[in-house]
Design a protein around this motif. Structure first.
Motif, PDB file in Angstrom:
ATOM      1  N   ASP A   1       0.882  -1.174   0.000  1.00  9.80           N
ATOM      2  CA  ASP A   1       0.000   0.000   0.000  1.00  9.80           C
ATOM      3  C   ASP A   1       0.918   1.221   0.000  1.00  9.80           C
ATOM      4  N   ARG A   2       1.109   1.811  -1.182  1.00  2.00           N
ATOM      5  CA  ARG A   2       2.086   2.898  -1.300  1.00  2.00           C
ATOM      6  C   ARG A   2       1.596   4.175  -0.634  1.00  2.00           C
TER       7      ARG A   2
ATOM      8  N   ASP B   1      -0.180   4.607   2.132  1.00  2.00           N
ATOM      9  CA  ASP B   1       0.059   4.593   3.585  1.00  2.00           C
ATOM     10  C   ASP B   1       1.395   3.964   3.958  1.00  2.00           C
ATOM     11  N   ARG B   2       2.171   3.576   2.950  1.00  2.00           N
ATOM     12  CA  ARG B   2       3.478   2.926   3.130  1.00  2.00           C
ATOM     13  C   ARG B   2       3.391   1.714   4.062  1.00  2.00           C
ATOM     14  N   LEU B   3       2.593   0.762   3.606  1.00  2.00           N
ATOM     15  CA  LEU B   3       2.378  -0.462   4.380  1.00  2.00           C
ATOM     16  C   LEU B   3       2.646  -1.676   3.490  1.00  2.00           C
ATOM     17  N   VAL B   4       3.142  -2.733   4.132  1.00  2.00           N
ATOM     18  CA  VAL B   4       3.276  -4.021   3.448  1.00  2.00           C
ATOM     19  C   VAL B   4       2.356  -5.007   4.152  1.00  2.00           C
ATOM     20  N   HIS B   5       1.466  -5.644   3.402  1.00  2.00           N
ATOM     21  CA  HIS B   5       0.559  -6.654   3.972  1.00  2.00           C
ATOM     22  C   HIS B   5       1.153  -8.025   3.712  1.00  2.00           C
TER      23      HIS B   5
ATOM     24  N   SER C   1      -0.043 -10.029   9.170  1.00  2.00           N
ATOM     25  CA  SER C   1       0.682  -8.879   9.732  1.00  2.00           C
ATOM     26  C   SER C   1       0.794  -7.763   8.694  1.00  2.00           C
ATOM     27  N   VAL C   2       0.927  -6.542   9.227  1.00  2.00           N
ATOM     28  CA  VAL C   2       1.065  -5.364   8.361  1.00  2.00           C
ATOM     29  C   VAL C   2       2.284  -4.593   8.862  1.00  2.00           C
ATOM     30  N   LEU C   3       3.207  -4.276   7.942  1.00  4.33           N
ATOM     31  CA  LEU C   3       4.443  -3.590   8.348  1.00  4.33           C
ATOM     32  C   LEU C   3       4.458  -2.190   7.765  1.00  4.33           C
ATOM     33  N   HIS C   4       4.805  -1.217   8.611  1.00  5.63           N
ATOM     34  CA  HIS C   4       4.947   0.147   8.113  1.00  5.63           C
ATOM     35  C   HIS C   4       6.392   0.347   7.648  1.00  5.63           C
ATOM     36  N   TYR C   5       6.583   1.018   6.545  1.00  6.96           N
ATOM     37  CA  TYR C   5       7.955   1.283   6.102  1.00  6.96           C
ATOM     38  C   TYR C   5       8.191   2.765   5.849  1.00  6.96           C
TER      39      TYR C   5
END
Ligand SMILES: Cc1cc2nc3c(=O)[nH]c(=O)nc-3n(C[C@H](O)[C@H](O)[C@H](O)COP(=O)(O)OP(=O)(O)OC[C@H]3O[C@@H](n4cnc5c(N)ncnc54)[C@H](O)[C@@H]3O)c2cc1C
Length: 408
Positions: free
Chosen positions: A80-81, A83-87, A92-96
């Motif tokens: 998710d560009r 919100d800068r998230l990786v699902h 789990s969801v990681l913020h980058y």
């Protein structure tokens, strides 16, 4: 989508790496505190040594890379560009702050009759440690194995299977083995080497399909274009690789054959980088370990805020076919263009007693490429001359370069 320029405060934002292969692990070793998500269940390992695991020469832990903290067995499924998230597939969801795509490549599954999305029993790709372990479990002395593809991967797989006692046939569509790297003479010597180990090599051999009867289907034969069938208890697909770009494409990043990156390994999104087999830099896909590691070293500098640029790698391909019996070991190195164009000069040294072969192609007073087989004593000097792209010394010094054993 246009994204705002990076603010100063964001430099400490978390770095997330997708892919714990050779490039991802190298980067993680260089950048403290990164989060690495890796789909494979194993700790990161040296993929180049998989044939040695298949041959039973190395146990899996011997090829492990220096310890890196990895969330193993977890696959990133969406970026998710906004919100800068990786699902991830475990929910789990990681913020980058910065995201690095190090997703490598997938084996190419050739369009063969009998080969669907699910591989029939006995049909194996050769990309991961699990692939190597599955093949090692499947191969029995005397088993009939057909390797489809005579590139670097197919040659290593055929050789390792022969060492396990299998009866191996290598089916290569092209005119000679390792066409990307070798000239016909070097390929002929490699063929002799494989044949001495009992591998039956077929070149200009088009595979049309697999005969896989039963439920579930299991491979019994490989069908050739001329109607002939090769009996097979197992088949290895070594038909090349394709960059893994699905995540990047779905996120709307610029993807051609690979994920397009600039000299700072930055994709079309300034917060996302890509490197290794999945990346396309200056229209080049490398598919080799050396460039992947070099890119990781450059990106580590970039992420640390230090000036660094990746300007491409003049990649040298090396293949070491190890053997407990030194007579059956073979070293091979190739760089640049081994096939001369009209007007090029070629210098060739061949030592039949020692099975050594060296050739270089000269173009416009520079080294355009070369192949060394059997005795790699001169490789360091030649590779340096090629990598520096310097004008060549006069003929005598050049001959010295070809015969230089590096002082050993
Ligand atoms: C058998 C074999 C022999 C080889 N021999 C040589 C050789 O002699 N010389 C040479 O230079 N090169 C060789 N190579 C090629 C070399 O291994 C690759 O160029 C190198 O591994 C590239 O590193 P990478 O990190 O880009 O990709 P990889 O090492 O493939 O790592 C990518 C990783 O990302 C993971 N991944 C992908 N998508 C996701 C996701 N969505 N979520 C989580 N994880 C994900 C994958 O599972 C994989 O573990 C060989 C390759 C093979 C398979």
């Amino acid at each position: 989508m246009l994204l705002p320029m990076r603010k100063k405060t964001e430099s400490a934002a978390p770095v997330v790496v997708i892919g714990a292969g050779m490039a991802g692990a190298r980067l993680a070793a260089r950048v403290p505190g990164v989060t690495v998500v890796g789909e494979e269940r194993h700790a990161p390992y040296n993929r180049v040594l998989l044939a040695d695991v298949l041959a039973g020469r190395y146990a899996p832990d011997v090829i492990a890379l220096p310890a890196t903290e990895v969330r193993r067995g977890v696959r990133a499924v969406r970026i998710d560009r906004a919100d800068r998230l990786v699902h991830c597939d475990d929910g789990s969801v990681l913020h980058y702050g910065r995201l690095v795509l190090a997703t490598g490549s997938n084996p190419v599954l050739p369009p063969l009759r009998g080969l669907g999305a699910t591989l029939p029993d006995g049909v194996h790709p050769f990309r991961t440690l699990d692939d190597a372990l599955a093949l090692r479990t499947a191969v029995r002395p005397g088993a009939r194995a057909v390797v489809i593809g005579g590139g670097l991967l197919g040659v290593s797989a055929a050789r390792a299977l022969a060492e396990c006692g299998a009866q191996v046939v290598l089916a290569q569509q092209g005119e000679h083995l390792m066409e990307r790297q070798l000239d016909p003479e070097a390929a002929a010597l490699l063929r002799v080497h494989l044949e001495a180990l009992g591998v039956e090599v077929h070149t200009e051999c088009r595979v049309r399909g697999l005969r896989c009867p039963g439920t579930p289907p299991a491979v019994r034969a490989v069908q050739l274009g001329d109607g002939y069938e090769l009996a097979a208890d197992l088949t290895v697909l070594a038909c090349g690789v394709r960059p893994r770009t699905g995540l990047a494409r779905a996120a709307g990043l610029d993807v051609r054959k690979g994920i397009v990156v600039d000299d700072e390994l930055r994709t079309s999104d300034p917060y996302i980088h890509a490197l290794g087999d999945c990346a396309e830099h200056r229209s080049t896909l490398y598919g080799l370990a050396g460039p992947a590691l070099e890119q990781a070293d450059v990106l580590a500098e970039v992420l640390a805020g230090r000036p660094a640029r990746y300007e491409g790698t003049r990649a040298l391909t090396r293949l070491t076919l190890r053997s407990p019996d030194p007579v059956h070991a073979l070293d091979l190195a190739a760089f640049g263009e081994a096939r001369p164009l009209p007007g090029d000069d070629v210098i060739r040294l061949s030592d039949a007693t020692r099975g050594a072969y060296r050739t270089v192609v000269l173009r416009d007073g520079r080294l355009a490429g070369g192949v060394l087989l059997g005795d790699l004593g001169a490789v360091a000097g030649l590779a340096r001359t090629w990598q520096d792209d310097e004008p060549l010394p006069p003929a005598m010094s050049l001959l010295h370069l070809l015969t230089d054993d590096g002082g050993h």
